[in-house]
Write a protein that holds these residues in place. Structure first.
Motif, PDB file in Angstrom:
ATOM      1  N   PRO A   2       0.842  -1.218   0.000  1.00 50.98           N
ATOM      2  CA  PRO A   2       0.000   0.000   0.000  1.00 50.98           C
ATOM      3  C   PRO A   2       0.867   1.254   0.000  1.00 50.98           C
ATOM      4  O   PRO A   2       1.887   1.315   0.693  1.00 50.98           O
ATOM      5  N   ARG A   3       0.434   2.237  -0.780  1.00 53.51           N
ATOM      6  CA  ARG A   3       1.220   3.464  -0.914  1.00 53.51           C
ATOM      7  C   ARG A   3       0.395   4.692  -0.530  1.00 53.51           C
ATOM      8  O   ARG A   3      -0.836   4.681  -0.638  1.00 53.51           O
ATOM      9  N   PRO A   4       1.083   5.751  -0.133  1.00 54.78           N
ATOM     10  CA  PRO A   4       0.365   6.980   0.257  1.00 54.78           C
ATOM     11  C   PRO A   4      -0.541   7.527  -0.839  1.00 54.78           C
ATOM     12  O   PRO A   4      -1.550   8.172  -0.535  1.00 54.78           O
ATOM     13  N   ASP A   5      -0.204   7.282  -2.121  1.00 53.54           N
ATOM     14  CA  ASP A   5      -1.047   7.784  -3.213  1.00 53.54           C
ATOM     15  C   ASP A   5      -2.490   7.319  -3.071  1.00 53.54           C
ATOM     16  O   ASP A   5      -3.433   8.065  -3.370  1.00 53.54           O
ATOM     17  N   THR A   6      -2.659   6.077  -2.615  1.00 55.11           N
ATOM     18  CA  THR A   6      -4.005   5.510  -2.504  1.00 55.11           C
ATOM     19  C   THR A   6      -4.806   6.167  -1.390  1.00 55.11           C
ATOM     20  O   THR A   6      -6.051   6.122  -1.402  1.00 55.11           O
TER      21      THR A   6
ATOM     22  N   VAL B 292     -11.680   5.217  -8.734  1.00 52.14           N
ATOM     23  CA  VAL B 292     -10.596   4.338  -9.174  1.00 52.14           C
ATOM     24  C   VAL B 292      -9.274   5.100  -9.185  1.00 52.14           C
ATOM     25  O   VAL B 292      -9.216   6.263  -9.590  1.00 52.14           O
ATOM     26  N   GLU B 293      -8.233   4.427  -8.749  1.00 50.09           N
ATOM     27  CA  GLU B 293      -6.881   4.980  -8.880  1.00 50.09           C
ATOM     28  C   GLU B 293      -6.347   4.617 -10.254  1.00 50.09           C
ATOM     29  O   GLU B 293      -6.714   3.584 -10.831  1.00 50.09           O
ATOM     30  N   HIS B 294      -5.459   5.455 -10.800  1.00 48.62           N
ATOM     31  CA  HIS B 294      -4.885   5.187 -12.122  1.00 48.62           C
ATOM     32  C   HIS B 294      -3.540   5.889 -12.241  1.00 48.62           C
ATOM     33  O   HIS B 294      -3.108   6.619 -11.330  1.00 48.62           O
ATOM     34  N   GLY B 295      -2.887   5.689 -13.374  1.00 47.89           N
ATOM     35  CA  GLY B 295      -1.611   6.337 -13.620  1.00 47.89           C
ATOM     36  C   GLY B 295      -1.753   7.827 -13.869  1.00 47.89           C
ATOM     37  O   GLY B 295      -2.817   8.297 -14.297  1.00 47.89           O
ATOM     38  N   TYR B 296      -0.677   8.577 -13.627  1.00 48.62           N
ATOM     39  CA  TYR B 296      -0.733  10.038 -13.732  1.00 48.62           C
ATOM     40  C   TYR B 296      -1.037  10.508 -15.155  1.00 48.62           C
ATOM     41  O   TYR B 296      -1.526  11.634 -15.360  1.00 48.62           O
ATOM     42  N   ASN B 297      -0.759   9.656 -16.151  1.00 46.02           N
ATOM     43  CA  ASN B 297      -0.981  10.057 -17.543  1.00 46.02           C
ATOM     44  C   ASN B 297      -2.201   9.379 -18.165  1.00 46.02           C
ATOM     45  O   ASN B 297      -2.359   9.365 -19.384  1.00 46.02           O
ATOM     46  N   GLN B 298      -3.088   8.828 -17.318  1.00 43.76           N
ATOM     47  CA  GLN B 298      -4.255   8.105 -17.830  1.00 43.76           C
ATOM     48  C   GLN B 298      -5.576   8.824 -17.557  1.00 43.76           C
ATOM     49  O   GLN B 298      -6.630   8.318 -17.922  1.00 43.76           O
ATOM     50  N   HIS B 299      -5.526   9.972 -16.919  1.00 43.87           N
ATOM     51  CA  HIS B 299      -6.768  10.586 -16.447  1.00 43.87           C
ATOM     52  C   HIS B 299      -7.712  10.998 -17.577  1.00 43.87           C
ATOM     53  O   HIS B 299      -8.929  10.915 -17.416  1.00 43.87           O
TER      54      HIS B 299
ATOM     55  N   ASN C  76     -19.801   5.738 -20.519  1.00 47.14           N
ATOM     56  CA  ASN C  76     -20.685   4.828 -19.796  1.00 47.14           C
ATOM     57  C   ASN C  76     -21.736   5.574 -18.972  1.00 47.14           C
ATOM     58  O   ASN C  76     -22.298   5.026 -18.026  1.00 47.14           O
ATOM     59  N   GLN C  77     -21.982   6.830 -19.337  1.00 48.07           N
ATOM     60  CA  GLN C  77     -23.078   7.634 -18.781  1.00 48.07           C
ATOM     61  C   GLN C  77     -22.956   7.904 -17.272  1.00 48.07           C
ATOM     62  O   GLN C  77     -23.961   7.989 -16.568  1.00 48.07           O
ATOM     63  N   TYR C  78     -21.739   8.047 -16.779  1.00 47.81           N
ATOM     64  CA  TYR C  78     -21.564   8.527 -15.411  1.00 47.81           C
ATOM     65  C   TYR C  78     -21.653  10.051 -15.420  1.00 47.81           C
ATOM     66  O   TYR C  78     -21.456  10.700 -16.460  1.00 47.81           O
ATOM     67  N   ILE C  79     -21.933  10.619 -14.260  1.00 49.39           N
ATOM     68  CA  ILE C  79     -22.028  12.077 -14.157  1.00 49.39           C
ATOM     69  C   ILE C  79     -21.101  12.582 -13.051  1.00 49.39           C
ATOM     70  O   ILE C  79     -20.576  11.795 -12.257  1.00 49.39           O
ATOM     71  N   GLN C  80     -20.911  13.904 -13.017  1.00 54.57           N
ATOM     72  CA  GLN C  80     -20.055  14.558 -12.021  1.00 54.57           C
ATOM     73  C   GLN C  80     -18.671  13.898 -11.984  1.00 54.57           C
ATOM     74  O   GLN C  80     -18.147  13.559 -10.920  1.00 54.57           O
ATOM     75  N   ILE C  81     -18.091  13.729 -13.148  1.00 52.12           N
ATOM     76  CA  ILE C  81     -16.769  13.090 -13.272  1.00 52.12           C
ATOM     77  C   ILE C  81     -15.704  14.083 -12.810  1.00 52.12           C
ATOM     78  O   ILE C  81     -15.656  15.227 -13.262  1.00 52.12           O
ATOM     79  N   LYS C  82     -14.851  13.623 -11.908  1.00 55.86           N
ATOM     80  CA  LYS C  82     -13.850  14.526 -11.333  1.00 55.86           C
ATOM     81  C   LYS C  82     -12.505  13.816 -11.174  1.00 55.86           C
ATOM     82  O   LYS C  82     -12.448  12.698 -10.646  1.00 55.86           O
ATOM     83  N   THR C  83     -11.451  14.479 -11.626  1.00 56.69           N
ATOM     84  CA  THR C  83     -10.088  13.964 -11.444  1.00 56.69           C
ATOM     85  C   THR C  83      -9.548  14.429 -10.091  1.00 56.69           C
ATOM     86  O   THR C  83      -9.727  15.593  -9.717  1.00 56.69           O
ATOM     87  N   LEU C  84      -8.912  13.529  -9.382  1.00 54.34           N
ATOM     88  CA  LEU C  84      -8.329  13.833  -8.068  1.00 54.34           C
ATOM     89  C   LEU C  84      -6.808  13.895  -8.189  1.00 54.34           C
ATOM     90  O   LEU C  84      -6.197  13.045  -8.838  1.00 54.34           O
ATOM     91  N   TYR C  85      -6.216  14.888  -7.533  1.00 56.83           N
ATOM     92  CA  TYR C  85      -4.778  15.125  -7.648  1.00 56.83           C
ATOM     93  C   TYR C  85      -4.074  14.820  -6.328  1.00 56.83           C
ATOM     94  O   TYR C  85      -4.582  15.151  -5.248  1.00 56.83           O
ATOM     95  N   ASP C  86      -2.890  14.200  -6.441  1.00 55.73           N
ATOM     96  CA  ASP C  86      -2.146  13.857  -5.232  1.00 55.73           C
ATOM     97  C   ASP C  86      -1.389  15.073  -4.706  1.00 55.73           C
ATOM     98  O   ASP C  86      -1.524  16.196  -5.231  1.00 55.73           O
ATOM     99  N   ILE C  87      -0.572  14.858  -3.680  1.00 56.13           N
ATOM    100  CA  ILE C  87       0.111  15.960  -3.007  1.00 56.13           C
ATOM    101  C   ILE C  87       1.093  16.676  -3.925  1.00 56.13           C
ATOM    102  O   ILE C  87       1.416  17.845  -3.731  1.00 56.13           O
ATOM    103  N   GLU C  88       1.559  15.989  -4.970  1.00 58.10           N
ATOM    104  CA  GLU C  88       2.466  16.601  -5.941  1.00 58.10           C
ATOM    105  C   GLU C  88       1.713  17.129  -7.160  1.00 58.10           C
ATOM    106  O   GLU C  88       2.313  17.427  -8.185  1.00 58.10           O
ATOM    107  N   GLN C  89       0.385  17.221  -7.011  1.00 58.08           N
ATOM    108  CA  GLN C  89      -0.497  17.751  -8.057  1.00 58.08           C
ATOM    109  C   GLN C  89      -0.455  16.929  -9.348  1.00 58.08           C
ATOM    110  O   GLN C  89      -0.580  17.464 -10.454  1.00 58.08           O
TER     111      GLN C  89
END
Length: 299
Positions: free
Chosen positions: A117-121, A259-266, A276-289
């Motif tokens: 487990p890593r702090p990113d998660t 879901v967690e993913h790679g920094y270049n996959q967002h 897939n018809q989801y709403i309020q889609i939001k990207t989350l940024y880690d401590i290093e942005q």
């Protein structure tokens, strides 16, 4: 003249001379104090790692080390430290040497069957704490050591938590961690994502799936961790796409998927949420942005 026996004739040695002999013996045995061990550190091993190894070998916390740096290490302890140093230099993660890894406010058992487990998660936990949600039914896909499932079970003690993994060995580790913290409201299932789930809906689904592309240069540094928990086809996106698509069948109305993913996959991940018809889609940024996770609600 009376004969004087040699027995008992030797003059008593001074205290300073005694200490000199003791010091010589310590030197010959290559004994070191904690301070000396830290000062003579290997240039490729950070001092923080050396302190963690000392804490593990001595079974003492970091604060104790600072207050007792004049304690002399035994030959057995030095040999253990040397062995661990060599393993570290060979690339073995510290967590696999000590068999444990901190995550959030927990210390989790880990082994070669579980991803470390890593702090990113922790970004997923931090985000959930800021949301006005009280999920009653939670699913953690690909639980590994149980990191997300356990923290969520503590954060939402009235909820029912389900945690899945394809590795039976990983599930044993996760169940051990849950038992250690008295979390008896977690159900562990051997399942490839949703395959073992039927007629059940969730308010919250979380996952840290494999998302590294085969042949990625970062895999060399991760060679000790289970490849099945790291690598996914389609340039690292195959499992993310499966989860995003199939989660719709298992989310309650207005249910949340994270879901967690790679920094270049967002960008690709966000597009797949939208497709897939989801709403309020939001990207989350880690401590290093860096973009590290994406969340969205079922429409």
């Amino acid at each position: 003249m009376a004969h004087r026996s040699r027995i008992g004739y030797f003059r008593p040695i001074s205290a300073n001379l005694f200490l000199f002999f003791v010091a010589q013996n310590f030197t010959n045995l290559n004994l070191k104090t904690i301070a000396q061990w830290l000062a003579q550190g290997h240039p490729e091993i950070p001092n923080g790692i050396r302190r963690q190894l000392l804490s593990f070998v001595l079974n003492k916390n970091s604060a104790w080390l600072y207050g007792h740096d004049d304690v002399i290490l035994s030959p057995q302890q030095i040999q253990q430290l040397v062995d661990y140093q060599n393993q570290y230099l060979a690339g073995k993660p510290l967590a696999y040497m000590t068999g444990q890894q901190p995550f959030w406010d927990l210390t989790l058992k880990v082994n070669e069957h579980t991803l470390i487990p890593r702090p990113d998660t922790e970004l997923i936990i931090e985000t959930l704490q800021s949301l006005p949600v009280r999920p009653q039914n939670i699913l953690d896909l690909g639980t590994g050591s149980g990191a997300l499932a356990l923290v969520l079970a503590r954060l939402y003690p009235d909820s029912d938590v389900t945690a899945t993994d394809t590795s039976s060995e990983a599930l044993k580790v996760a169940a051990h961690n849950a038992e250690r913290y008295g979390l008896n409201h977690i159900t562990f299932l051997n399942s490839h994502w949703f395959s073992a789930l039927e007629n059940v809906q969730f308010d919250l689904i979380v996952s840290n799936p494999p998302y590294i592309a085969p042949g990625d240069r970062h895999l060399k540094a991760l060679k000790h961790e289970p490849v099945t928990a790291l690598v996914a086809d389609q340039n690292g996106l195959s499992d993310l796409k499966i989860i995003i698509k199939q989660a719709r069948q298992f989310l309650n109305p207005n249910g949340l998927l994270m879901v967690e993913h790679g920094y270049n996959q967002h960008h690709v991940v966000s597009e797949h949420f939208a497709q897939n018809q989801y709403i309020q889609i939001k990207t989350l940024y880690d401590i290093e942005q860096r973009p590290r996770a994406t969340m969205a609600y079922l429409n």
